[in-house]
Structure formats: C-alpha cells, structure tokens
Design a protein around this motif. Structure first.
Motif, short mmCIF file in Angstrom:
data_model
loop_
_atom_site.label_atom_id
_atom_site.label_comp_id
_atom_site.label_asym_id
_atom_site.label_seq_id
_atom_site.Cartn_x
_atom_site.Cartn_y
_atom_site.Cartn_z
N ARG A 200 18.43 -20.34 -12.54
CA ARG A 200 18.09 -19.78 -11.53
C ARG A 200 16.54 -19.71 -11.12
O ARG A 200 16.20 -20.01 -10.18
N ASP A 201 16.02 -19.50 -12.43
CA ASP A 201 14.43 -19.72 -12.19
C ASP A 201 13.98 -20.86 -11.85
O ASP A 201 13.06 -21.13 -11.08
N SER A 202 14.49 -21.87 -12.36
CA SER A 202 14.18 -23.26 -12.17
C SER A 202 14.21 -23.90 -10.59
O SER A 202 13.44 -23.96 -10.21
N VAL A 203 15.38 -23.24 -10.01
CA VAL A 203 15.56 -23.56 -8.60
C VAL A 203 14.70 -22.73 -7.68
O VAL A 203 14.06 -23.20 -6.91
N ASN A 204 14.51 -21.47 -8.09
CA ASN A 204 13.55 -20.78 -7.30
C ASN A 204 12.19 -21.15 -7.44
O ASN A 204 11.37 -21.07 -6.40
N ARG A 205 11.74 -21.69 -8.59
CA ARG A 205 10.40 -22.31 -8.57
C ARG A 205 10.38 -23.45 -7.85
O ARG A 205 9.17 -23.67 -7.16
N VAL A 206 11.40 -24.37 -7.86
CA VAL A 206 11.07 -25.54 -6.88
C VAL A 206 11.10 -25.00 -5.39
O VAL A 206 10.40 -25.32 -4.36
N PHE A 207 12.04 -23.97 -5.00
CA PHE A 207 12.07 -23.36 -3.51
C PHE A 207 10.70 -22.67 -3.36
O PHE A 207 10.15 -23.19 -2.40
N ALA A 208 10.11 -21.93 -4.25
CA ALA A 208 8.82 -21.43 -3.84
C ALA A 208 7.79 -22.67 -3.78
O ALA A 208 6.93 -22.36 -2.88
N ASN A 209 7.72 -23.55 -4.58
CA ASN A 209 6.73 -24.84 -4.39
C ASN A 209 7.05 -25.27 -3.11
O ASN A 209 5.78 -25.82 -2.39
N LEU A 210 8.08 -25.35 -2.55
CA LEU A 210 8.21 -26.11 -1.19
C LEU A 210 7.53 -25.20 -0.13
O LEU A 210 6.79 -25.50 0.66
N GLY A 211 7.56 -23.80 -0.42
CA GLY A 211 7.02 -22.80 0.54
C GLY A 211 5.54 -23.18 0.71
O GLY A 211 4.69 -23.23 1.34
N LYS A 212 5.14 -23.35 -0.90
CA LYS A 212 3.66 -23.51 -1.07
C LYS A 212 3.15 -24.82 -0.55
O LYS A 212 1.79 -25.00 -0.10
N ALA A 213 4.23 -25.84 -0.58
CA ALA A 213 3.74 -27.09 0.21
C ALA A 213 3.63 -27.13 1.57
O ALA A 213 2.63 -27.58 2.34
N ILE A 214 4.40 -26.36 2.32
CA ILE A 214 4.30 -25.85 3.65
C ILE A 214 2.96 -25.15 4.11
O ILE A 214 2.45 -25.31 5.14
N GLU A 215 2.67 -24.23 3.29
CA GLU A 215 1.51 -23.57 3.50
C GLU A 215 0.30 -24.68 3.41
O GLU A 215 -0.68 -24.48 4.21
N ALA A 216 0.30 -25.35 2.46
CA ALA A 216 -0.79 -26.47 2.14
C ALA A 216 -0.99 -27.22 3.72
O ALA A 216 -1.88 -27.59 4.19
N TYR A 217 0.13 -27.59 4.24
CA TYR A 217 0.12 -28.45 5.40
C TYR A 217 -0.22 -27.37 6.63
O TYR A 217 -1.05 -27.83 7.26
N GLU A 218 0.01 -26.10 6.72
CA GLU A 218 -0.33 -25.29 7.65
C GLU A 218 -1.86 -25.00 7.67
O GLU A 218 -2.34 -24.68 8.60
N ARG A 219 -2.23 -25.31 6.53
CA ARG A 219 -3.78 -24.98 6.21
C ARG A 219 -4.65 -26.12 7.26
O ARG A 219 -5.67 -25.84 7.39
N LYS A 220 -4.07 -27.27 6.87
CA LYS A 220 -4.65 -28.23 7.52
C LYS A 220 -4.48 -28.31 9.03
O LYS A 220 -5.18 -28.84 9.85
N ASN A 221 -3.28 -27.34 9.30
CA ASN A 221 -3.03 -27.64 10.98
C ASN A 221 -3.77 -26.21 11.59
O ASN A 221 -3.02 -25.46 12.52
N SER A 222 -4.90 -25.88 11.17
CA SER A 222 -5.67 -24.67 11.98
C SER A 222 -6.51 -25.14 12.97
O SER A 222 -7.17 -26.23 12.99
N SER A 223 -6.35 -24.46 14.09
CA SER A 223 -7.27 -24.95 15.21
C SER A 223 -8.85 -24.43 14.93
O SER A 223 -9.21 -23.82 13.99
N GLY A 224 -9.65 -25.23 15.61
CA GLY A 224 -11.08 -25.17 15.43
C GLY A 224 -11.63 -24.09 16.40
O GLY A 224 -10.92 -23.43 17.11
N PRO A 225 -13.10 -24.00 16.49
CA PRO A 225 -13.77 -23.11 17.30
C PRO A 225 -13.08 -23.36 18.70
O PRO A 225 -12.90 -24.33 19.27
N ALA A 226 -13.05 -22.00 19.54
CA ALA A 226 -12.68 -22.02 20.77
C ALA A 226 -13.82 -21.72 21.72
O ALA A 226 -15.08 -21.60 21.21
N PRO A 227 -13.67 -22.08 23.16
CA PRO A 227 -14.82 -21.61 23.90
C PRO A 227 -15.38 -20.09 23.56
O PRO A 227 -16.82 -20.05 23.65
N ILE A 228 -14.68 -19.39 23.19
CA ILE A 228 -15.18 -17.78 23.25
C ILE A 228 -16.18 -17.95 21.75
O ILE A 228 -17.14 -17.27 21.84
N ASP A 229 -15.83 -18.69 20.75
CA ASP A 229 -16.50 -18.84 19.61
C ASP A 229 -17.94 -19.25 19.86
O ASP A 229 -19.26 -18.97 19.52
#
Length: 391
Positions: A200-229
């Motif tokens: 169970r721990d091994s499967v949970n670790r793979v599952f958690a790591n996939l979530g961490k990979a998605i976060e790594a992608y979403e960090r690349k997918n942050s917008s830049g400064p806007a007109p207000i900035d």
C-alpha cells in the motif's frame, strides 16, 4: 467584495505589510488615487513577485523530468477513462472549462478555477480540502464525478508507458514492481485494503509522486506580470484611467480586505451569500473541506510530504470553516475565467458585482471591472501554456 472590517483589520493589515511595503518600488499610488497611507500600502502589496514561492512538501517541484511527466499526464485522457486534467483546465480557455460547473465522468457541483498561478497558493479547492498543490492534483483522479480512476490503476498506467516510466525514474528513482498487484483499487476497496502495508505504501508513494510531478508542471505554467504590476512598478500608462479609478474603489470600499496580496486573496473562508450550483443543492463548503483535510494521508502533515521544503511552519489552518463558507478566490486572470462563484452561477463580472458589490454605484462597479481587467498576466512560454505536441 465586502466593506472594511474596522480598526482591528486595519492594524493587522498594516503589520502584515510593513516589511513588504518598506521594500516596494515607487509606484503611482499617491494622492491622485485618493488613498490614505494604509490603503496605499495594501495596493503596493498587490505586486506579483517575480519568483515563485517554495513548493510545500515537494522536493521534486523544480526537477525538469518531473515537470515534463506532469505536463504530459495532465493532458492524457486515458489515465482517467476518457477524462484528463485538461478536460476542466483547458489551455484554450485560460485553463478553465468556461462552464458553470465542471463535468468529468459526471456533472460536479462547483466551478473549476484556473490552474494558472496555482503554484502560488497554500489553500486549494473552494473548500480547502488540500493544503498543497501536489495533493490537490490527486483528488480529481479518484473522485467518481471527475476522473473516477484509482491509485492502483495509476500505478499500472505509469508502469505500462515506457516514456512515462523513464521520466518518473529520472525524477523520483526506481519504479516499484507493481506487476503482481490488483489492476484497480483505492482505500475502501477490498483489492487495495487487502495489500500488505508495504505494498500500500509503495502504491501511495507512486500516486503522491504523480501529484508532485503535476505540481512541477503547474509551476512552469504560472502567468507573468500583468498590467497592474507594471503600473505598480511606476508605469502610469500601463492601465487606463478607468482602471485607476477602479483600483481606488477596490481599496477604499474594502474589497482589498479579503482580496489582498499578490494573488488578491487572503486564502481564508468567508460566507458571503453567493449562490450555490445551478442545481440549488446546499453546499457545506469549508465545513466539510477542513474535515477532509484533517483525514487526508496526502496532507502536509502526512507521511508523503517532503518536510524539508517550503514548510516554514505548520500547515495553514484557515479560519472561518463554517457551512457555506468558501475560500476567497484569487482575482489573477479573473476577467478571462468566467463564469464566477463556487457554483459558477454568475456569467459575467457585471452579474457578480451586481450581487457582491450591490451597495456600489453603477459607475463604481464599471470602474472595478476596468481594474479587474488589468489582472491578467502574460501566459508562460510554450510548451507549458498549450497542449503537448504529441499525445
């Protein structure tokens, strides 16, 4: 947007902003906007920092192979039986689905927020049931109304894709042998619950790591400064006069009390009386969400969080967890991510403000809309801001 909360709120806000404001660049926040010193300080604090905050509980958040894996899986419909993350977070629609409530395997009850700038949040979901970006990414996978898969299916899926398995191993290390495990199952299913603790721990670790990979992608997918900035950096021509007036209304009328800081959210829960989903079913909001967080094995206090990164204190403990209270949404990119409200019941900013800022004049609400349109930043460069070139 709500009226100010009095002297107690003003004192707390000034204390919170003291350091940030002392280091803020000069900006056009002056007598021309009609703001006092505390209001001007709160306005300066809206400036979006160039750097992302450290990922909470994810030591792989800036590993290139993890970001590439997360990017590819985000758009894969076969991992979720025909539903992908991009079903509700489509880059064509600024990473929303532009529907009142999202539909995966079934129709949900809440509106899908954009994933742009999710990497900057500490409290996730409308009800706060996730306290990190990586743990948020896991919930839709096993939600019957969203992707309706299971962590055992995910473990087999990644093992069966040579390209995905190779990226996983580059980022996280050797992939466990899951060939002898049941094809599907999650907690509560006999197939998963019957595994040994180590399995169970091994499967949970793979599952958690996939979530961490998605976060790594979403960090690349942050917008830049806007007109207000750019305006807050001193470029007085970056926004139109109507938007400047809207910014003044935003600060003077108390909107900035809850929509504070670079993401224009206090990340707290408030019951402001917005309508629930079109079905009309009452939504408990944070009352249920904080209980789900308390029992989540993938929270920052659980065994799968990397405690040496991004955690300068205990996991956030949002206040206001009452029935019908929801997390204050970020207003970044708000003008391009309709419809609005946790139930998606307001088709336009005008409709939302007619309810949420009903005490203001039509002119003030129009100025607010002009200001809100200045909050959309540049999209990140390709490939992160669009669909992968291959599936």
């Amino acid at each position: 947007m709500r009226a100010g909360r009095g002297a107690g709120w003003a004192a707390a806000l000034l204390a919170c902003l003291a350091v940030a404001c002392s280091q803020a660049p000069a900006s056009p926040c002056d007598a021309a906007l009609g703001l006092d010193e505390s209001q001007c300080a709160a306005v300066r604090a809206l400036r979006l920092p160039e750097a992302l905050p450290a990922a909470r509980g994810n030591q792989y958040a800036d590993v290139p192979a993890a970001a590439q894996l997360g990017f590819l899986v985000f758009f894969q419909a076969d991992v979720g039986h025909g539903v992908s993350c991009a079903t509700c977070h489509d880059p064509s629609f600024d990473f929303t689905d532009r529907t009142p409530v999202s539909t995966g395997k079934a129709q949900g009850t809440r509106n899908a927020p954009t994933t742009l700038n999710a990497a900057r949040l500490k409290v996730l979901f409308w009800d706060g049931r996730a306290d990190s970006v990586w743990s948020q990414a896991l919930s839709p996978l096993e939600n019957p109304a969203e992707m309706d898969t299971s962590r055992l299916e995910v473990a087999h899926y990644l093992a069966g894709r040579a390209d995905f398995k190779a990226l996983y191993e580059t980022a996280f290390g050797p992939y466990p042998d899951v060939s002898g495990l049941p094809a599907q199952g999650k907690p509560g299913d006999a197939a998963f619950d019957g595994l040994s603790a180590a399995e169970r721990d091994s499967v949970n670790r793979v599952f958690a790591n996939l979530g961490k990979a998605i976060e790594a992608y979403e960090r690349k997918n942050s917008s830049g400064p806007a007109p207000i900035d750019r305006y807050l950096d001193g470029d007085g021509a970056a926004i139109i006069d109507a938007a400047k007036r809207g910014l003044s209304v935003f600060a003077q009328k108390g909107c900035i009390a809850c929509h504070a800081g670079p993401l224009l959210t206090d990340e707290q829960f408030h019951a402001v009386g917005l309508a629930d989903s079109p079905s009309g079913a009452p939504d408990p909001g944070a009352l249920e969400g904080v209980q789900l967080l308390a029992h989540s094995e993938f929270s920052l206090s659980g065994p799968y969080a990397d405690a040496d990164t991004g955690m300068t204190g205990p996991p956030p403990a949002p206040s206001g967890a009452v029935s019908g209270a929801f997390r204050t949404p970020s207003l970044r990119s708000v003008s391009v991510t309709a419809p609005y409200g946790h139930g998606g019941t307001y088709a336009s900013l005008g409709e939302l403000l007619a309810v949420h800022a009903s005490g203001l004049s039509d002119d003030d609400r129009g100025a607010l809309i002009a200001f809100l349109r200045t909050l959309s930043g540049d999209l990140p460069p390709r490939p992160w801001s669009t669909w992968p070139s291959t599936q």
